[in-house]
Design a protein around this motif. Sequence first.
Motif, PDB file in Angstrom:
ATOM      1  N   VAL A  31     -35.217 -35.261  -5.360  1.00 22.85           N
ATOM      2  CA  VAL A  31     -34.800 -34.017  -4.712  1.00 22.85           C
ATOM      3  C   VAL A  31     -34.208 -33.111  -5.785  1.00 22.85           C
ATOM      4  O   VAL A  31     -33.315 -33.528  -6.526  1.00 22.85           O
ATOM      5  N   THR A  32     -34.713 -31.872  -5.868  1.00 18.82           N
ATOM      6  CA  THR A  32     -34.240 -30.932  -6.877  1.00 18.82           C
ATOM      7  C   THR A  32     -33.965 -29.584  -6.246  1.00 18.82           C
ATOM      8  O   THR A  32     -34.798 -29.050  -5.515  1.00 18.82           O
ATOM      9  N   ALA A  33     -32.783 -29.026  -6.534  1.00 18.86           N
ATOM     10  CA  ALA A  33     -32.417 -27.674  -6.107  1.00 18.86           C
ATOM     11  C   ALA A  33     -32.566 -26.749  -7.310  1.00 18.86           C
ATOM     12  O   ALA A  33     -32.203 -27.111  -8.438  1.00 18.86           O
ATOM     13  N   TYR A  34     -33.099 -25.556  -7.061  1.00 18.34           N
ATOM     14  CA  TYR A  34     -33.354 -24.595  -8.134  1.00 18.34           C
ATOM     15  C   TYR A  34     -32.667 -23.266  -7.843  1.00 18.34           C
ATOM     16  O   TYR A  34     -32.584 -22.837  -6.693  1.00 18.34           O
ATOM     17  N   VAL A  35     -32.208 -22.609  -8.919  1.00 18.44           N
ATOM     18  CA  VAL A  35     -31.657 -21.261  -8.842  1.00 18.44           C
ATOM     19  C   VAL A  35     -32.417 -20.420  -9.855  1.00 18.44           C
ATOM     20  O   VAL A  35     -32.592 -20.830 -11.003  1.00 18.44           O
ATOM     21  N   GLY A  36     -32.870 -19.229  -9.415  1.00 21.39           N
ATOM     22  CA  GLY A  36     -33.639 -18.359 -10.288  1.00 21.39           C
ATOM     23  C   GLY A  36     -33.044 -16.966 -10.363  1.00 21.39           C
ATOM     24  O   GLY A  36     -31.920 -16.719  -9.898  1.00 21.39           O
ATOM     25  N   ASP A  37     -33.805 -16.039 -10.928  1.00 21.79           N
ATOM     26  CA  ASP A  37     -33.380 -14.645 -11.060  1.00 21.79           C
ATOM     27  C   ASP A  37     -33.168 -14.007  -9.693  1.00 21.79           C
ATOM     28  O   ASP A  37     -33.805 -14.384  -8.704  1.00 21.79           O
ATOM     29  N   ASN A  38     -32.299 -13.012  -9.641  1.00 17.64           N
ATOM     30  CA  ASN A  38     -32.053 -12.217  -8.438  1.00 17.64           C
ATOM     31  C   ASN A  38     -31.650 -13.056  -7.230  1.00 17.64           C
ATOM     32  O   ASN A  38     -32.003 -12.738  -6.102  1.00 17.64           O
ATOM     33  N   GLY A  39     -30.935 -14.134  -7.460  1.00  9.59           N
ATOM     34  CA  GLY A  39     -30.452 -14.958  -6.363  1.00  9.59           C
ATOM     35  C   GLY A  39     -31.508 -15.785  -5.673  1.00  9.59           C
ATOM     36  O   GLY A  39     -31.302 -16.241  -4.548  1.00  9.59           O
ATOM     37  N   ARG A  40     -32.635 -16.003  -6.307  1.00  3.72           N
ATOM     38  CA  ARG A  40     -33.685 -16.821  -5.705  1.00  3.72           C
ATOM     39  C   ARG A  40     -33.259 -18.292  -5.741  1.00  3.72           C
ATOM     40  O   ARG A  40     -32.691 -18.759  -6.722  1.00  3.72           O
ATOM     41  N   THR A  41     -33.559 -18.997  -4.660  1.00  5.71           N
ATOM     42  CA  THR A  41     -33.252 -20.424  -4.577  1.00  5.71           C
ATOM     43  C   THR A  41     -34.480 -21.174  -4.056  1.00  5.71           C
ATOM     44  O   THR A  41     -35.310 -20.606  -3.361  1.00  5.71           O
ATOM     45  N   ALA A  42     -34.543 -22.427  -4.417  1.00  2.96           N
ATOM     46  CA  ALA A  42     -35.644 -23.282  -3.959  1.00  2.96           C
ATOM     47  C   ALA A  42     -35.148 -24.724  -3.889  1.00  2.96           C
ATOM     48  O   ALA A  42     -34.185 -25.093  -4.559  1.00  2.96           O
TER      49      ALA A  42
END
Length: 137
Positions: A31-42
């Motif tokens: 299980v992996t949580a991601y944070v990207g540019d402009n508040g993007r999450t996955a």
Amino acid sequence: MRLDQYDEGNDRQWLGLGLQGLAPYWFELDVTAYVGDNGRTALAAEAEYELLLTQRLILQPRAELNLYGKDDPENGLGSGLSDLALGVRLRYEFNRQFAPYVGIEWKNTYGSTADYRRAGGDKPADTQFVAGLKFWF
């Protein structure tokens, strides 16, 4: 770190934090949580299990899902549950380091992701046959 590259659309860079290990009854989880540019999450999750049919013949059911926090129309990804893949692989271990496999995988998209695929002329669901080689040294 994760980098998503697209032929059409915008490339995305992500910072990830994940857990990987064995759950009760010997399920392998990732299980992996991601944070990207402009508040993007996955969030990405995978689960698999190995059923020993014989000492060398192994059946491996698996599941994978992806969730996104925001719509990403440039890349055809909707918020919420984006896609779910279910599959099964059958492998023969000549030894622990060398094992060819064959399998089938069903993948379905949901919500806005499915709408983006339909708008692009693609089907929201897909079936794939897979073959490969698992090896390590």
